[in-house]
Motif scaffolding. Sequence first.
Motif, mmCIF file in Angstrom:
data_model
loop_
_atom_site.group_PDB
_atom_site.id
_atom_site.type_symbol
_atom_site.label_atom_id
_atom_site.label_comp_id
_atom_site.label_asym_id
_atom_site.label_seq_id
_atom_site.Cartn_x
_atom_site.Cartn_y
_atom_site.Cartn_z
ATOM 1 N N GLU A 1 6.132 -0.838 7.932
ATOM 2 C CA GLU A 1 5.569 0.452 7.553
ATOM 3 C C GLU A 1 6.679 1.484 7.570
ATOM 4 O O GLU A 1 7.404 1.627 8.544
ATOM 5 N N SER B 1 0.841 -1.190 0.000
ATOM 6 C CA SER B 1 0.000 0.000 0.000
ATOM 7 C C SER B 1 0.876 1.239 0.000
ATOM 8 O O SER B 1 1.929 1.257 0.637
ATOM 9 N N LEU C 1 -3.723 8.145 -3.809
ATOM 10 C CA LEU C 1 -3.040 6.879 -4.081
ATOM 11 C C LEU C 1 -2.152 7.109 -5.304
ATOM 12 O O LEU C 1 -2.572 6.854 -6.435
ATOM 13 N N VAL D 1 -0.077 5.340 0.438
ATOM 14 C CA VAL D 1 -1.109 6.364 0.611
ATOM 15 C C VAL D 1 -0.436 7.670 1.006
ATOM 16 O O VAL D 1 0.393 7.696 1.916
ATOM 17 N N ASP E 1 -4.716 1.910 -7.118
ATOM 18 C CA ASP E 1 -5.363 1.022 -6.142
ATOM 19 C C ASP E 1 -4.587 -0.263 -5.902
ATOM 20 O O ASP E 1 -4.791 -0.924 -4.884
ATOM 21 N N ASN E 2 -3.734 -0.639 -6.830
ATOM 22 C CA ASN E 2 -3.000 -1.897 -6.731
ATOM 23 C C ASN E 2 -1.515 -1.649 -7.004
ATOM 24 O O ASN E 2 -0.956 -2.173 -7.961
#
Length: 131
Positions: free
Chosen positions: A110, A15, A27, A17, A31-32
């Motif tokens: 993260e 991900s 994004l 963002v 989305d992917n």
Amino acid sequence: MRTTISIIGTWELVSFVTEFDDGSTLLPYGDNPQGRIVYAGDGFMSAHLWNPDTHVEGTNSRDDPSYFSNCGEWSIEGTFVRHRVHAATDASWAGQDKLRTMTTVGEFLELTAEEVVFGESKDEVFWFGSA
């Protein structure tokens, strides 16, 4: 609970963002998003991120990124990882240090950065790893 871990290994992008100060989000790689970041035991790193829906020859730009990469040296400083950039698709990154907050959530790494691409924003990037 979030804790820091050894990040040596290869991580797949899950991900990406971008959150703006006004609460809106973007994004930038769709989305992917796809990508890999590698932290080698010798202190070298490389990262590649792309939008598989839009990354075709001749479409990448700073305002509408479909692919981004950088490489250089890395070091851990407490809960931060420092990327000393040697080269990047955005040439202005070369020679700079990019500091990332580093935490884990389960099997995920993260990396959070302030004001990376879009100015007044925070980028939150999740990677799933084989560290």
